[in-house]
Motif scaffolding. Sequence first.
Motif, PDB file in Angstrom:
ATOM      1  N   SER A 179      -5.102  -7.182   5.348  1.00  0.00           N
ATOM      2  CA  SER A 179      -6.592  -7.739   5.444  1.00  0.00           C
ATOM      3  C   SER A 179      -7.516  -6.564   5.627  1.00  0.00           C
ATOM      4  O   SER A 179      -7.139  -5.494   5.992  1.00  0.00           O
ATOM      5  CB  SER A 179      -6.623  -8.496   6.820  1.00  0.00           C
ATOM      6  N   GLU A 180      -8.863  -6.894   5.467  1.00  0.00           N
ATOM      7  CA  GLU A 180      -9.805  -5.695   5.580  1.00  0.00           C
ATOM      8  C   GLU A 180      -9.821  -5.292   6.711  1.00  0.00           C
ATOM      9  O   GLU A 180     -10.299  -4.104   6.983  1.00  0.00           O
ATOM     10  CB  GLU A 180     -11.099  -6.398   5.038  1.00  0.00           C
ATOM     11  N   SER A 181      -9.785  -6.033   7.691  1.00  0.00           N
ATOM     12  CA  SER A 181      -9.863  -5.848   9.274  1.00  0.00           C
ATOM     13  C   SER A 181      -8.836  -4.948   9.842  1.00  0.00           C
ATOM     14  O   SER A 181      -8.876  -4.295  10.712  1.00  0.00           O
ATOM     15  CB  SER A 181     -10.103  -6.970  10.099  1.00  0.00           C
ATOM     16  N   GLY A 186      -8.922  -1.910   5.852  1.00  0.00           N
ATOM     17  CA  GLY A 186     -10.188  -1.282   5.515  1.00  0.00           C
ATOM     18  C   GLY A 186     -10.106  -2.067   3.871  1.00  0.00           C
ATOM     19  O   GLY A 186      -9.513  -2.742   3.570  1.00  0.00           O
ATOM     20  N   THR A 187     -11.248  -1.355   3.412  1.00  0.00           N
ATOM     21  CA  THR A 187     -11.558  -1.934   1.850  1.00  0.00           C
ATOM     22  C   THR A 187     -10.141  -1.649   1.073  1.00  0.00           C
ATOM     23  O   THR A 187      -9.758  -0.941   0.836  1.00  0.00           O
ATOM     24  CB  THR A 187     -12.772  -1.244   1.360  1.00  0.00           C
ATOM     25  N   ASN A 188      -9.948  -3.093   0.710  1.00  0.00           N
ATOM     26  CA  ASN A 188      -8.878  -3.152  -0.471  1.00  0.00           C
ATOM     27  C   ASN A 188      -8.871  -4.529  -1.223  1.00  0.00           C
ATOM     28  O   ASN A 188      -9.665  -5.381  -0.636  1.00  0.00           O
ATOM     29  CB  ASN A 188      -7.410  -2.848   0.228  1.00  0.00           C
ATOM     30  N   ALA A 189      -8.484  -4.546  -2.498  1.00  0.00           N
ATOM     31  CA  ALA A 189      -8.906  -5.930  -3.207  1.00  0.00           C
ATOM     32  C   ALA A 189      -8.237  -6.839  -2.582  1.00  0.00           C
ATOM     33  O   ALA A 189      -8.922  -7.911  -2.633  1.00  0.00           O
ATOM     34  CB  ALA A 189      -8.147  -5.820  -4.688  1.00  0.00           C
ATOM     35  N   ILE A 190      -7.042  -6.813  -1.903  1.00  0.00           N
ATOM     36  CA  ILE A 190      -6.643  -8.141  -1.300  1.00  0.00           C
ATOM     37  C   ILE A 190      -7.388  -8.605  -0.066  1.00  0.00           C
ATOM     38  O   ILE A 190      -7.701  -9.750  -0.295  1.00  0.00           O
ATOM     39  CB  ILE A 190      -5.064  -7.795  -0.560  1.00  0.00           C
ATOM     40  N   GLY A 191      -7.724  -7.742   0.888  1.00  0.00           N
ATOM     41  CA  GLY A 191      -8.475  -8.247   2.160  1.00  0.00           C
ATOM     42  C   GLY A 191      -9.745  -8.286   1.623  1.00  0.00           C
ATOM     43  O   GLY A 191     -10.330  -9.411   2.109  1.00  0.00           O
ATOM     44  N   SER A 228     -11.155  -9.269  -1.168  1.00  0.00           N
ATOM     45  CA  SER A 228     -11.099 -10.393  -2.062  1.00  0.00           C
ATOM     46  C   SER A 228     -11.314 -11.805  -1.154  1.00  0.00           C
ATOM     47  O   SER A 228     -12.026 -12.601  -1.356  1.00  0.00           O
ATOM     48  CB  SER A 228     -10.239 -10.579  -3.081  1.00  0.00           C
ATOM     49  N   ILE A 229     -10.503 -11.970  -0.206  1.00  0.00           N
ATOM     50  CA  ILE A 229     -10.329 -12.961   0.957  1.00  0.00           C
ATOM     51  C   ILE A 229     -11.823 -13.053   1.575  1.00  0.00           C
ATOM     52  O   ILE A 229     -12.106 -14.185   1.784  1.00  0.00           O
ATOM     53  CB  ILE A 229      -9.040 -12.750   1.784  1.00  0.00           C
ATOM     54  N   VAL A 230     -12.219 -12.097   1.932  1.00  0.00           N
ATOM     55  CA  VAL A 230     -13.289 -11.909   2.937  1.00  0.00           C
ATOM     56  C   VAL A 230     -14.602 -12.440   2.201  1.00  0.00           C
ATOM     57  O   VAL A 230     -15.287 -13.206   2.493  1.00  0.00           O
ATOM     58  CB  VAL A 230     -13.894 -10.560   3.474  1.00  0.00           C
ATOM     59  N   SER A 231     -14.772 -11.896   0.888  1.00  0.00           N
ATOM     60  CA  SER A 231     -16.024 -12.148   0.049  1.00  0.00           C
ATOM     61  C   SER A 231     -15.810 -13.502  -0.623  1.00  0.00           C
ATOM     62  O   SER A 231     -16.867 -13.937  -1.270  1.00  0.00           O
ATOM     63  CB  SER A 231     -16.090 -11.093  -1.058  1.00  0.00           C
ATOM     64  N   LYS A 232     -14.541 -13.826  -0.772  1.00  0.00           N
ATOM     65  CA  LYS A 232     -14.287 -15.238  -1.561  1.00  0.00           C
ATOM     66  C   LYS A 232     -14.593 -14.999  -3.126  1.00  0.00           C
ATOM     67  O   LYS A 232     -14.874 -16.063  -3.767  1.00  0.00           O
ATOM     68  CB  LYS A 232     -14.909 -16.295  -0.986  1.00  0.00           C
ATOM     69  N   MET A 233     -14.305 -13.764  -3.523  1.00  0.00           N
ATOM     70  CA  MET A 233     -14.628 -13.544  -4.916  1.00  0.00           C
ATOM     71  C   MET A 233     -13.728 -12.485  -5.389  1.00  0.00           C
ATOM     72  O   MET A 233     -13.025 -11.584  -4.569  1.00  0.00           O
ATOM     73  CB  MET A 233     -16.202 -12.780  -4.990  1.00  0.00           C
ATOM     74  N   PRO A 234     -13.181 -12.257  -6.893  1.00  0.00           N
ATOM     75  CA  PRO A 234     -12.393 -11.372  -7.335  1.00  0.00           C
ATOM     76  C   PRO A 234     -13.118 -10.111  -7.129  1.00  0.00           C
ATOM     77  O   PRO A 234     -14.262  -9.895  -7.306  1.00  0.00           O
ATOM     78  CB  PRO A 234     -12.257 -11.952  -8.641  1.00  0.00           C
ATOM     79  N   ILE A 235     -12.252  -9.084  -7.044  1.00  0.00           N
ATOM     80  CA  ILE A 235     -12.703  -7.815  -7.008  1.00  0.00           C
ATOM     81  C   ILE A 235     -11.717  -6.641  -7.309  1.00  0.00           C
ATOM     82  O   ILE A 235     -10.379  -6.769  -7.062  1.00  0.00           O
ATOM     83  CB  ILE A 235     -13.387  -7.451  -5.565  1.00  0.00           C
TER      84      ILE A 235
END
Length: 658
Positions: free
Chosen positions: A139-141, A144-149, A151-158
Motif C-alpha cells: 500500500s502507498e501508506s 510509499g509511491t508505487n504502482a500497486i498502492g 493506483s488503488i489510492v488514485s483509483k486510476m492506472p499508473i
Amino acid sequence: MDNPFLSIFSTQDLSNKVSEIKHKWETFITNPDNYESLENVVRREILHSWSRCQSIGINPEQRQARTALTSFELETLLSESDLYHAAKPIIDSIYDKLIGTGYLITLNDESGKMIYLKGEKDLIKKTEKINFLPGMDWSESAAGTNAIGTSIVSKMPIQVFSAEHFCEGFHPMTCSASPIFHPYTKNAIGAIDFTGFWPSTQPHTLGLAVSLAQMIEQQLLFIYQKKYKQLEEYYHQYTFKWKEHAVLVISNEAVLVNGDRTLMNTLHLKKEKTFDNHVKIQKLLQNPADFFKQAKGYQFIHLDPIIINHEEIGYLAIFQKTTGASSSMLAQSKDQQHQLIGESPEMKEILHKCRQIASVTTPILLTGETGTGKELIARYIHEVSSRSDKPFIAINCGAMQKELIGSELFGYESGTFTGGKKEGKKGKFEEANGGTIFLDEIGEMPLDMQVHLLRVLQEKEFTRLGSSKTIKIDVKVIAATHRNLEAMIEEGSFRSDLFFRLNVISFTIPSLSERKSDIIPISNHYLQLFTEKYHKPLSFRLTEKTKCFFLSYNWPGNIRELRNALEHAVIFSSSAEIEQWHLPDYLSNLPHQQSLVEAGHTSFSIMEKTEMEQIRKLLIQSKWNISAVAKELKMARSTLYRKLKKYHLKELSHVEIQ
C-alpha cells in the motif's frame, strides 16, 4: 497528447531518464517546500503521492516492504477471495507470454497487500531482497509511491518508474498497475500489477495491466451474478419458513442482495447494489448491534454466515418485530448469541448446520468433549427456529438422582409420592411443550428410563407417574453426550433402538484445540463478562505472550477450562494486562513458549522472521509432525531440522505437544 498515467513513452536513453528523475526526487526529499517548483516537471499523480508519503512520515530510505500477512492468514484470505478465484486463471494463462520479458505479475487486494505472484524463479529471487512477495504490504501508506498502492489510492492506472518510487530501496524497479473495480459498487477491490527492473521498462505494460483488470472485472461479474442468485434463493427460502422474522441478505463482499422492504426503509437502505449501500453495509458488518439500533420497531437478533457447498458466501441479518414480543425473551436471545463466538471454519460450518435443521422436528444428537459448549449450540438451534418464543428446557441427566429422573422428566399425579406436591407436578416435557428440551449427558440416563424416552420420541406422548392419562406433546428433542454411545450399546448400558432414534441428525462439536482461531475472541468476551461481574475498574486484555501461550496450550477442558482460567485471572489481577502468572497455578507454571521464541532473534531479517513464524505455526497446527511440515514447505526434512535449530524452535517441542 501526453498520457499522464505513463512515465516512459520510449525505451531510448533510459539511463539519462533515471538520472533526471533521481535529481527531482532528491530535490523533493531534501526540501519538500520545493513542491511548486516541481509541479511542471514531475507528473501530478507522482508529486501528489510524494506529498502524501511525506505528510505521513514514510522513510524515503526504506529498503523493504513490510509483512502484512502470515502464510496462514494469506491462505485463509485466498480461500475466501472472489478476486483471487477470478484473477488467478487469467494471470496464469497470460504468464507464458511474458517469459523472458523481465516482468512479474502480481495480484493485490483492496488494501495493497500482495496476494498472488507469478513470474520466473530467478527474477523472483532477485526481488525477494525488497520483500516483493505475497503477504507483503505494498500500500502507498506502507511502501510509499508505487504502482500497486498509488493506483488503488488514485483509483486510476499508473506507471511508476525508478526514482518516482518514494522509497529509495525501490528505485531499481519499474511497475505498471491498474485498479480492479467491483462490477456493481464500482469500489476499488484490488490491483493488477506488472513489475520488473527499470532496464526492462516498456510503455505497453500499463495498457496490458488495464486490459487484464477489465478481464478480471468481467469474470467477477459472472461470479457475483451466480452468487447473488444463490443468495436470492436463500432469502426466499428463509422468509417462507420464518415469516415472523424480518431479514437482510448480504454478500460476503458487503453488498445488499435482498431484504424486508419495511426494514430497509427504516435503515435508509435501498435494494440496489450501489457504492452508498456498500459503505453502509460495511459499517453494519463491523458493528451490527450499534448499526441496527436505528431499526425502530425491530429487535436485532443475530448475524449469521450463509454457507453453501462448504463456502461462506454471505450473511443473514435476522430481526424480530418488537410489537407483541417479550422484551426479556429478546434480551435472552441476544445474550445467548453473544456467547456463541466462532469465526473458525469449523464453527461456521456447525452454525450453518444448526440453521439447516432448526425447522425440523427430528431429534438431534450432539457429541463432543466435555466443555465444548453443547448446551449453547442447543440453545442456538432453538433461537433460530420458529419455536424461539416457546420454552427452552435444559436438564442434565447425569446430575439427577436416578430414582427421581422419571418424575423430573414426566411429572407425577397427586398422591404418587409421600412428601410430593398435593396437586402433583408437571415434568420437563410438559414444561417444554411447543418448544425445545435439551437432554444433556444422555448417556447417563438409566436403562429403565430410556424406554420411556423412546416412547416419547416415537409416539409424541407420555404418561405422568401415577396416572393412566396420556398427554400429547409437541417438543423438539436435542440430546448431547461426551460418551461413546455405540460402545455403551455393546456393553449393554444404552439401548440401540434409542440410539438409532436419536442419531438421525447428529454432529460433533469441535474441541477448542481444533478451533484455535476462536480462542482469542472467546477470551476477550469472557474478560469483558468477568470485568462487569466483579465490578472491576480496569479494561482487561491479554498480553501478546499470554495470547501466544493460549494458542499453544491444548485446553483439555475446552471452553469451560478457558472460562475458569480467565475468571481466576480477572479476580486476582491488579493490572489491566493479563500475564501468564495471573492464571491458575497449573497454567502459570507451564513453560512459556514465547520467551523461548524471542530469545536471540532480534538480529533476524524480516524474511527470516516471516519464515520462522510460518514454521512455528505449521508445527503447532500439525502437532509437531515434521514430515507433514516439510511436505507443506516443500523442503527436505534435514533442511527443516537445520531451520528448527537456527530459530531455536526445537526447544518448544515439549511445550507444543503437551
